[in-house]
Design a protein around this motif. Structure first.
Motif, PDB file in Angstrom:
ATOM      1  N   HIS A 114       0.711  -1.151   0.326  1.00  0.00           N
ATOM      2  CA  HIS A 114       0.311   0.152   0.045  1.00  0.00           C
ATOM      3  C   HIS A 114       0.875   1.250   0.115  1.00  0.00           C
ATOM      4  CE1 HIS A 114      -3.839  -2.035  -0.249  1.00  0.00           C
ATOM      5  NE2 HIS A 114      -2.933  -2.667   1.243  1.00  0.00           N
ATOM      6  N   ILE A 115       1.704   1.016   0.449  1.00  0.00           N
ATOM      7  CA  ILE A 115       2.740   2.346   1.054  1.00  0.00           C
ATOM      8  C   ILE A 115       3.430   2.187  -0.719  1.00  0.00           C
ATOM      9  CG2 ILE A 115       5.186   3.352   2.170  1.00  0.00           C
ATOM     10  CD1 ILE A 115       3.999   1.558   4.203  1.00  0.00           C
ATOM     11  N   CYS A 116       3.957   1.654  -0.415  1.00  0.00           N
ATOM     12  CA  CYS A 116       4.654   1.585  -1.827  1.00  0.00           C
ATOM     13  C   CYS A 116       3.982   2.841  -3.560  1.00  0.00           C
ATOM     14  CB  CYS A 116       5.512   0.506  -2.966  1.00  0.00           C
ATOM     15  SG  CYS A 116       5.660   0.096  -4.444  1.00  0.00           S
ATOM     16  N   ARG A 117       2.905   1.868  -3.725  1.00  0.00           N
ATOM     17  CA  ARG A 117       1.897   1.870  -4.881  1.00  0.00           C
ATOM     18  C   ARG A 117       1.088   3.458  -4.306  1.00  0.00           C
ATOM     19  NH1 ARG A 117       0.991  -3.545  -4.253  1.00  0.00           N
ATOM     20  NH2 ARG A 117      -0.647  -2.664  -2.266  1.00  0.00           N
ATOM     21  N   GLY A 118       1.206   3.980  -2.941  1.00  0.00           N
ATOM     22  CA  GLY A 118       0.583   5.314  -2.541  1.00  0.00           C
ATOM     23  C   GLY A 118       2.013   6.451  -2.819  1.00  0.00           C
ATOM     24  N   PHE A 119       2.485   6.346  -2.385  1.00  0.00           N
ATOM     25  CA  PHE A 119       3.672   6.851  -2.663  1.00  0.00           C
ATOM     26  C   PHE A 119       4.407   7.580  -4.051  1.00  0.00           C
ATOM     27  CE2 PHE A 119       8.090   8.942  -1.831  1.00  0.00           C
ATOM     28  CZ  PHE A 119       7.227  10.282  -0.762  1.00  0.00           C
ATOM     29  N   ALA A 120       3.867   6.009  -4.567  1.00  0.00           N
ATOM     30  CA  ALA A 120       4.911   6.325  -6.122  1.00  0.00           C
ATOM     31  C   ALA A 120       3.560   7.159  -6.927  1.00  0.00           C
ATOM     32  CB  ALA A 120       4.321   4.945  -7.476  1.00  0.00           C
ATOM     33  N   ALA A 134       3.825  22.167   3.778  1.00  0.00           N
ATOM     34  CA  ALA A 134       3.729  21.013   4.697  1.00  0.00           C
ATOM     35  C   ALA A 134       3.461  19.248   4.586  1.00  0.00           C
ATOM     36  CB  ALA A 134       2.432  21.506   5.655  1.00  0.00           C
ATOM     37  N   GLU A 135       2.734  19.870   3.293  1.00  0.00           N
ATOM     38  CA  GLU A 135       3.148  18.303   2.875  1.00  0.00           C
ATOM     39  C   GLU A 135       4.162  17.955   2.187  1.00  0.00           C
ATOM     40  OE1 GLU A 135      -1.579  17.627   1.231  1.00  0.00           O
ATOM     41  OE2 GLU A 135      -0.880  19.555   0.695  1.00  0.00           O
ATOM     42  N   ALA A 136       4.692  19.017   1.716  1.00  0.00           N
ATOM     43  CA  ALA A 136       6.250  18.503   0.834  1.00  0.00           C
ATOM     44  C   ALA A 136       6.977  17.923   1.754  1.00  0.00           C
ATOM     45  CB  ALA A 136       6.567  19.332   0.059  1.00  0.00           C
ATOM     46  N   GLU A 137       6.882  18.753   3.218  1.00  0.00           N
ATOM     47  CA  GLU A 137       7.498  18.527   4.339  1.00  0.00           C
ATOM     48  C   GLU A 137       7.937  17.319   4.847  1.00  0.00           C
ATOM     49  OE1 GLU A 137       9.136  21.120   8.346  1.00  0.00           O
ATOM     50  OE2 GLU A 137       7.425  21.834   7.297  1.00  0.00           O
ATOM     51  N   LEU A 138       6.476  17.314   5.180  1.00  0.00           N
ATOM     52  CA  LEU A 138       6.521  15.927   5.732  1.00  0.00           C
ATOM     53  C   LEU A 138       6.862  14.855   4.654  1.00  0.00           C
ATOM     54  CD1 LEU A 138       4.322  14.366   7.756  1.00  0.00           C
ATOM     55  CD2 LEU A 138       2.086  14.753   6.807  1.00  0.00           C
ATOM     56  N   ALA A 139       6.421  14.820   3.580  1.00  0.00           N
ATOM     57  CA  ALA A 139       6.376  13.988   2.502  1.00  0.00           C
ATOM     58  C   ALA A 139       8.358  13.740   2.520  1.00  0.00           C
ATOM     59  CB  ALA A 139       6.556  13.892   1.236  1.00  0.00           C
ATOM     60  N   MET A 140       9.360  14.740   3.010  1.00  0.00           N
ATOM     61  CA  MET A 140      10.515  14.287   3.055  1.00  0.00           C
ATOM     62  C   MET A 140      10.948  14.190   4.330  1.00  0.00           C
ATOM     63  SD  MET A 140      12.255  15.581   0.471  1.00  0.00           S
ATOM     64  CE  MET A 140      14.107  16.091   1.570  1.00  0.00           C
ATOM     65  N   LYS A 141      10.085  14.162   5.820  1.00  0.00           N
ATOM     66  CA  LYS A 141      10.760  13.577   6.895  1.00  0.00           C
ATOM     67  C   LYS A 141      10.325  11.849   6.677  1.00  0.00           C
ATOM     68  CE  LYS A 141       9.533  17.708   9.321  1.00  0.00           C
ATOM     69  NZ  LYS A 141       9.111  18.654  10.780  1.00  0.00           N
ATOM     70  N   ILE A 142       9.378  11.430   5.711  1.00  0.00           N
ATOM     71  CA  ILE A 142       9.054  10.334   6.269  1.00  0.00           C
ATOM     72  C   ILE A 142      10.334   9.839   4.877  1.00  0.00           C
ATOM     73  CG2 ILE A 142       7.141   8.456   4.900  1.00  0.00           C
ATOM     74  CD1 ILE A 142       5.384  10.669   4.971  1.00  0.00           C
ATOM     75  N   VAL A 143      10.650  10.289   4.084  1.00  0.00           N
ATOM     76  CA  VAL A 143      11.644   9.464   3.255  1.00  0.00           C
ATOM     77  C   VAL A 143      13.223   9.573   4.179  1.00  0.00           C
ATOM     78  CG1 VAL A 143      13.234   9.611   1.315  1.00  0.00           C
ATOM     79  CG2 VAL A 143      10.368  10.438   1.251  1.00  0.00           C
ATOM     80  N   ALA A 144      13.397  10.240   5.011  1.00  0.00           N
ATOM     81  CA  ALA A 144      14.927  10.672   5.891  1.00  0.00           C
ATOM     82  C   ALA A 144      14.985   9.320   6.425  1.00  0.00           C
ATOM     83  CB  ALA A 144      13.876  11.852   6.686  1.00  0.00           C
ATOM     84  N   ARG A 181      15.436   0.868  -0.467  1.00  0.00           N
ATOM     85  CA  ARG A 181      15.165   2.474  -0.110  1.00  0.00           C
ATOM     86  C   ARG A 181      14.339   3.638  -1.371  1.00  0.00           C
ATOM     87  NH1 ARG A 181      20.447   0.450   1.379  1.00  0.00           N
ATOM     88  NH2 ARG A 181      21.315   1.264   2.995  1.00  0.00           N
ATOM     89  N   ILE A 182      14.078   4.237  -1.253  1.00  0.00           N
ATOM     90  CA  ILE A 182      13.128   5.373  -1.869  1.00  0.00           C
ATOM     91  C   ILE A 182      14.150   6.002  -2.785  1.00  0.00           C
ATOM     92  CG2 ILE A 182      12.528   7.395  -1.845  1.00  0.00           C
ATOM     93  CD1 ILE A 182      10.465   5.561  -0.905  1.00  0.00           C
ATOM     94  N   THR A 183      14.250   5.970  -3.913  1.00  0.00           N
ATOM     95  CA  THR A 183      15.428   6.235  -4.976  1.00  0.00           C
ATOM     96  C   THR A 183      15.418   7.735  -4.712  1.00  0.00           C
ATOM     97  OG1 THR A 183      13.297   7.460  -6.571  1.00  0.00           O
ATOM     98  CG2 THR A 183      14.083   5.229  -7.130  1.00  0.00           C
ATOM     99  N   GLU A 184      16.777   7.974  -5.224  1.00  0.00           N
ATOM    100  CA  GLU A 184      17.159   9.642  -5.146  1.00  0.00           C
ATOM    101  C   GLU A 184      16.840  10.690  -6.333  1.00  0.00           C
ATOM    102  OE1 GLU A 184      21.182  11.592  -6.187  1.00  0.00           O
ATOM    103  OE2 GLU A 184      22.057   9.566  -6.565  1.00  0.00           O
ATOM    104  N   SER A 185      16.113  10.003  -7.112  1.00  0.00           N
ATOM    105  CA  SER A 185      15.373  11.219  -8.198  1.00  0.00           C
ATOM    106  C   SER A 185      13.557  11.797  -7.440  1.00  0.00           C
ATOM    107  CB  SER A 185      14.790  10.453  -9.760  1.00  0.00           C
ATOM    108  OG  SER A 185      13.825   9.584  -9.254  1.00  0.00           O
ATOM    109  N   GLN A 186      13.665  10.901  -6.285  1.00  0.00           N
ATOM    110  CA  GLN A 186      12.012  10.860  -5.888  1.00  0.00           C
ATOM    111  C   GLN A 186      12.320  12.147  -4.865  1.00  0.00           C
ATOM    112  OE1 GLN A 186      11.375   6.630  -4.680  1.00  0.00           O
ATOM    113  NE2 GLN A 186       9.638   6.554  -6.367  1.00  0.00           N
ATOM    114  N   VAL A 187      13.849  12.063  -4.285  1.00  0.00           N
ATOM    115  CA  VAL A 187      14.157  12.903  -3.566  1.00  0.00           C
ATOM    116  C   VAL A 187      13.866  14.188  -3.856  1.00  0.00           C
ATOM    117  CG1 VAL A 187      16.091  13.294  -1.237  1.00  0.00           C
ATOM    118  CG2 VAL A 187      14.671  10.944  -1.824  1.00  0.00           C
TER     119      VAL A 187
END
Length: 310
Positions: A191-197, A213-223, A255-261
């Motif tokens: 679910h996480i994989c498909r949802g985040f992609a 705020a949402e972009a920052e939250l997404a970055m924290k998740i990736v971190a 891991r999350i790909t570099e391009s996504q980061v």
């Protein structure tokens, strides 16, 4: 002593069956959640799921019957089997299961009156951990009034809860429950994989506007993804050492790909400050983020079918 306990458990089950003789599904529940600590009675478990599928109106009575069974027992075997029976409903495709919300019973204090060093102490801890996860999961799938990024955060908290459920020796029933747990990790990860992609894809194609705020939250998740990945590797390895046969799925976690980061980093800097103030999502505190992690899988298409649509 062990023979006496099994005999006493069998007697209790027979007495329960006498009072439930007028209802087929109640009798099946008692048989499926017997005091026998070797394994679940698969035949009766499957009967319950088939009965539900052919008689949707029986859903609430069955949930009540399981709840009553839980509330009347102090036996870890019966309590664990009831949790496993309900857990299996989430994999059965029965839509009504999403209407449960918070579980209609409370096992958060199960066996706490006994010492953790007693004969059943470690099993009681296992039951409490399993209940905590299943209750959290049931609440999430009941509450769909959340934006996509919030759902991902909640799911990662569920992964944290799952990793608190750890095998105890080579007890057959516990190993069987652990196979449910490992399967759940794979499902939630899918679910996480498909949802985040999908989230990133929509943002990149300008189909989805997000706030700072949402972009920052997404970055924290990736971190948090790197530490979560390592924890899962160790968790799966630990489970394999105890004989949990399906724990080999760890090879699919990456891991999350570099391009996504890079995409998220750009979004964080270009999203206007005004959007942050007007964001519909509630800002996440440092305490909240301490529990948030992210893991994705390379083979999302092989994951079980969605339970929540993104």
């Amino acid at each position: 002593m062990k023979l006496w306990r099994r005999t006493a458990g069998a007697i209790k089950d027979k007495l329960s069956l006498i009072t439930a003789a007028d209802e087929k599904f109640t009798a099946a529940i008692i048989k499926a959640t017997s005091h026998n600590d070797l394994s679940m009675n698969i035949e009766n478990v499957q009967f319950i799921y088939r009965y539900l599928q052919s008689n949707p109106s029986s859903f609430k009575p069955i949930i009540r019957a399981v709840s009553l069974r839980v509330e009347r027992t102090r036996n870890w075997t019966v309590a664990l089997k009831c949790l496993m029976l309900l857990h299996g409903l989430f994999f059965s495709g029965i839509m009504a299961v999403d209407s449960i919300g918070r579980l209609p019973f409370d096992l958060s204090d199960f066996g706490k009156r006994k010492s953790r060093f007693s004969r059943t102490g470690r099993f009681n801890i296992f039951v409490r951990a399993y209940f905590s996860f299943l209750d959290e999961r049931s609440i999430l799938f009941y509450n769909k009034n959340m934006i996509r990024i919030e759902i991902i955060v909640k799911m990662q908290r569920i992964v944290d809860s799952l990793m608190r459920i750890k095998p105890i020796g080579e007890t057959p029933l516990v190993i069987e429950a652990m196979e449910y747990v490992i399967s759940e990790v794979v499902v939630i990860n899918g679910h996480i994989c498909r949802g985040f992609a999908s989230f990133l894809s929509n943002v990149q194609s300008n189909m989805l506007e997000i706030s700072s705020a949402e972009a920052e939250l997404a970055m924290k998740i990736v971190a948090k993804s790197l530490s979560q990945r390592e924890q899962l590797f160790k968790y799966f390895e630990f489970c394999r050492d105890f004989g949990v046969t399906n724990a080999h799925e760890i090879s699919n976690f990456v891991r999350i790909t570099e391009s996504q980061v890079i995409v998220l980093d750009k979004l964080l800097h270009i999203a206007p400050e005004l959007d942050r103030k007007a964001a519909k999502v509630t800002p996440v505190t440092a305490a909240d983020m301490a529990e948030v992690d992210l893991v994705t899988t390379e083979e999302c298409s092989n994951s079980p079918s969605d339970l929540i649509s993104f």
